[in-house]
Motif scaffolding. Structure first.
Motif, PDB file in Angstrom:
ATOM      1  N   ILE A 156       1.050   3.788  -3.162  1.00 21.51           N
ATOM      2  CA  ILE A 156       0.717   5.210  -3.061  1.00 21.51           C
ATOM      3  C   ILE A 156       1.880   6.051  -3.589  1.00 21.51           C
TER       4      ILE A 156
ATOM      5  N   ILE B  63       0.526   6.176  -7.414  1.00 16.91           N
ATOM      6  CA  ILE B  63      -0.363   7.332  -7.320  1.00 16.91           C
ATOM      7  C   ILE B  63       0.424   8.643  -7.389  1.00 16.91           C
TER       8      ILE B  63
ATOM      9  N   LEU C  52       0.830  -1.200   0.000  1.00 18.95           N
ATOM     10  CA  LEU C  52       0.000   0.000   0.000  1.00 18.95           C
ATOM     11  C   LEU C  52       0.869   1.256   0.000  1.00 18.95           C
TER      12      LEU C  52
ATOM     13  N   LEU D  62      -8.004   1.512  -3.425  1.00 20.40           N
ATOM     14  CA  LEU D  62      -7.292   2.471  -4.274  1.00 20.40           C
ATOM     15  C   LEU D  62      -6.579   1.820  -5.454  1.00 20.40           C
TER      16      LEU D  62
ATOM     17  N   GLN E 275      -4.436  -0.387  -5.192  1.00 20.83           N
ATOM     18  CA  GLN E 275      -3.061  -0.661  -4.770  1.00 20.83           C
ATOM     19  C   GLN E 275      -2.917  -1.960  -4.003  1.00 20.83           C
TER      20      GLN E 275
END
Length: 129
Positions: A76, A80, A72, A97, A99
């Motif tokens: 991110i 992301i 995660l 998300l 992920q």
């Protein structure tokens, strides 16, 4: 010095192991996954030591959650924020998300059962580290 040697060995095994699993599973990997794998295997050894009297399944669940947490954070950062598109789980049910997802958490639990004995063996070899 022993602790540095132990953690370097664990990190190296995790780096190569994670990248190898990715290459076999997806046919590709990203350098960041080697970093994530190294961190994860160091965590496996810490979990194996901390919960040494607990059943393998108990430790595997904790390891699966640890790997998922690392994924995660890395997702991110690399997917992301930096938009590297290392992976995308958005089409897999029960994802967060895009992920992390429940499926891969469960798979990491099974893989943890295979790798925890190795982490435990390394812990025993570096008993005082």
């Amino acid at each position: 010095m022993q602790k540095l040697k132990k953690n370097s060995l664990l990190f190296s095994i995790g780096s190569v192991g994670y990248a190898t699993i990715e290459l076999l599973w997806r046919g590709r990997t990203h350098w960041s996954m080697m970093l994530a794998g190294g961190i994860c295997f160091v965590l496996f050894a810490k979990i194996a030591a901390r919960f040494k009297r607990q059943p393998l399944l108990y430790k595997a669940i904790i390891c699966a959650l640890a790997v998922t947490s690392v994924e995660l954070v890395f997702g991110i950062i690399f997917n992301i924020i930096f938009k590297k598109d290392v992976w995308d789980y958005s089409k897999i049910p029960f994802n967060f998300l895009g992920q992390i997802c429940l499926l891969y958490t469960v798979l990491w639990g099974f893989l943890s059962c295979a790798f925890l004995p190795l982490a435990d063996f390394i812990n025993k070899k570096f008993k005082n580290a």
